[in-house]
Design a protein around this motif. Structure first.
Motif, PDB file in Angstrom:
ATOM      1  N   SER A   1       0.696  -1.172  -0.081  1.00  0.00           N
ATOM      2  CA  SER A   1       0.018  -0.095  -0.004  1.00  0.00           C
ATOM      3  C   SER A   1       0.811   1.213  -0.141  1.00  0.00           C
ATOM      4  O   SER A   1       0.360   2.433  -0.492  1.00  0.00           O
ATOM      5  CB  SER A   1      -0.906  -0.008   1.160  1.00  0.00           C
ATOM      6  N   MET A   2       2.054   1.227   0.604  1.00  0.00           N
ATOM      7  CA  MET A   2       3.060   2.344   0.542  1.00  0.00           C
ATOM      8  C   MET A   2       3.558   2.515  -0.711  1.00  0.00           C
ATOM      9  O   MET A   2       4.300   3.647  -0.998  1.00  0.00           O
ATOM     10  CB  MET A   2       3.752   2.322   1.979  1.00  0.00           C
ATOM     11  N   SER A   3       3.975   1.418  -1.222  1.00  0.00           N
ATOM     12  CA  SER A   3       4.910   1.324  -2.542  1.00  0.00           C
ATOM     13  C   SER A   3       4.333   1.972  -3.727  1.00  0.00           C
ATOM     14  O   SER A   3       4.780   2.432  -4.482  1.00  0.00           O
ATOM     15  CB  SER A   3       5.267  -0.126  -2.676  1.00  0.00           C
ATOM     16  N   SER A   4       3.006   1.784  -3.694  1.00  0.00           N
ATOM     17  CA  SER A   4       2.085   2.104  -4.943  1.00  0.00           C
ATOM     18  C   SER A   4       1.599   3.595  -4.655  1.00  0.00           C
ATOM     19  O   SER A   4       0.444   3.660  -3.807  1.00  0.00           O
ATOM     20  CB  SER A   4       1.262   1.080  -5.350  1.00  0.00           C
ATOM     21  N   LYS A   5       1.620   4.271  -5.687  1.00  0.00           N
ATOM     22  CA  LYS A   5       0.917   5.391  -5.920  1.00  0.00           C
ATOM     23  C   LYS A   5      -0.203   5.141  -6.767  1.00  0.00           C
ATOM     24  O   LYS A   5      -0.382   5.410  -8.059  1.00  0.00           O
ATOM     25  CB  LYS A   5       1.596   6.833  -6.361  1.00  0.00           C
TER      26      LYS A   5
ATOM     27  N   GLN B   1       9.965  -2.773 -12.355  1.00  0.00           N
ATOM     28  CA  GLN B   1      11.268  -2.285 -11.431  1.00  0.00           C
ATOM     29  C   GLN B   1      10.944  -1.117 -10.526  1.00  0.00           C
ATOM     30  O   GLN B   1      11.712  -1.232  -9.519  1.00  0.00           O
ATOM     31  CB  GLN B   1      12.462  -2.448 -12.390  1.00  0.00           C
ATOM     32  N   THR B   2      10.219  -0.382 -10.947  1.00  0.00           N
ATOM     33  CA  THR B   2       9.829   0.981  -9.971  1.00  0.00           C
ATOM     34  C   THR B   2       9.361   0.620  -8.941  1.00  0.00           C
ATOM     35  O   THR B   2       9.772   1.044  -7.617  1.00  0.00           O
ATOM     36  CB  THR B   2       9.217   1.988 -10.797  1.00  0.00           C
ATOM     37  N   LEU B   3       8.305  -0.305  -8.919  1.00  0.00           N
ATOM     38  CA  LEU B   3       7.703  -0.618  -7.761  1.00  0.00           C
ATOM     39  C   LEU B   3       8.537  -1.601  -6.933  1.00  0.00           C
ATOM     40  O   LEU B   3       8.520  -1.444  -5.707  1.00  0.00           O
ATOM     41  CB  LEU B   3       6.555  -1.700  -8.091  1.00  0.00           C
TER      42      LEU B   3
ATOM     43  N   GLU C   1       9.575  -0.930  -2.799  1.00  0.00           N
ATOM     44  CA  GLU C   1       9.229  -1.975  -1.960  1.00  0.00           C
ATOM     45  C   GLU C   1      10.467  -2.520  -1.136  1.00  0.00           C
ATOM     46  O   GLU C   1      10.503  -2.269   0.084  1.00  0.00           O
ATOM     47  CB  GLU C   1       8.724  -3.370  -2.554  1.00  0.00           C
ATOM     48  N   ARG C   2      11.669  -2.590  -1.636  1.00  0.00           N
ATOM     49  CA  ARG C   2      12.805  -2.640  -1.185  1.00  0.00           C
ATOM     50  C   ARG C   2      13.457  -1.674  -0.071  1.00  0.00           C
ATOM     51  O   ARG C   2      13.582  -1.767   1.045  1.00  0.00           O
ATOM     52  CB  ARG C   2      14.266  -3.029  -1.995  1.00  0.00           C
TER      53      ARG C   2
END
Length: 238
Positions: A147-151, A160-162, A166-167
């Motif tokens: 939920s925090m990783s994705s706008k 790869q952006t996600l 996430e990392r």
């Protein structure tokens, strides 16, 4: 090789399945409840107990812009009761932005193996901060990070952006130390119309709709029937 226009003209008019037969009609006598929430609960529990239905709480959510341009997507029901039907999402997503402009929303459940559908129309309103916090903290750690990783609904260069985001968040926020983002939370769709549909093989489908009565409406118990808890119900032609 270029495709011709006729290559896209696919006729699937003969695709059809057998639905219910005349011994399995859905009539007013079959109503479990004279108000929609009780009736939905009965059908939902049957869907939950049907092995072929893997996600009985999956529903289509339809929203529209201020100007009426529609969009629809699948989401998961996370609770329901007399107050309405609840789901959670990113408030900055396309559906969140549209609900800010236009709070009218529609939900559709389709349980194919039961040949049943439920259509809900109403007004969506945000749930409380406490409710959103409580549900967010109940989610698995990976889902919280997601939920925090994705706008949600924004354009990105690649998956790869996600993964990179996430990392970064996994390294920054250990499990149990994540707070709900302000842009994420719940909605409650408060219904004013709930329709129960059951398919018939002869296409004379059964449709019973619950709705809120109109001002000074006459309830004749012939076309419009008096229900419970401020609802009326009526049969719709298929």
């Amino acid at each position: 090789m270029s495709l011709r226009n006729e290559d896209y003209a696919v006729d699937i008019g003969d695709m059809r399945l057998k639905y219910k037969d005349k011994s399995e009609t859905f009539t007013e006598d079959n109503l479990i409840s004279k108000e929609p929430i009780g009736q939905f609960k009965a059908w939902f529990e049957e869907a939950c107990n049907t092995p072929q239905i893997l996600e009985p709480n999956a529903m289509l959510l339809a929203t529209a812009t201020r100007d009426g341009a529609p969009s629809a997507r699948a989401v998961l029901l996370k609770g329901f009761g007399r107050e309405g039907f609840k789901f959670y999402t990113n408030y900055d997503s396309r559906k969140g932005r549209e609900l800010t402009e236009n709070p009218h929303a529609a939900l559709t459940f389709y349980w194919e193996s039961l040949r049943r559908c439920v259509r809900i129309e109403g007004i969506a309103e945000k749930t409380s901060v406490e409710d959103s916090n409580r549900y967010f903290q109940s989610r698995p750690y990976a889902n919280q990070i997601g939920s925090m990783s994705s706008k949600q609904s924004s354009v990105i260069a690649s998956r790869q952006t996600l993964i990179i985001k996430e990392r970064e968040l996994l390294a920054k926020f250990p499990e149990g130390q994540i707070k709900r983002p302000d842009c994420w939370g719940g909605y409650l769709v408060v219904p004013h119309s709930v329709e129960f549909w059951q398919g018939q093989s002869d296409r004379l489908h059964d449709r019973i709709r619950f709705r809120r009565p109109k001002a000074n409406e006459k309830i004749d118990n012939i076309l419009v029937h008096e229900g419970e808890n401020g609802w009326v119900y009526e049969r719709l032609s298929p």
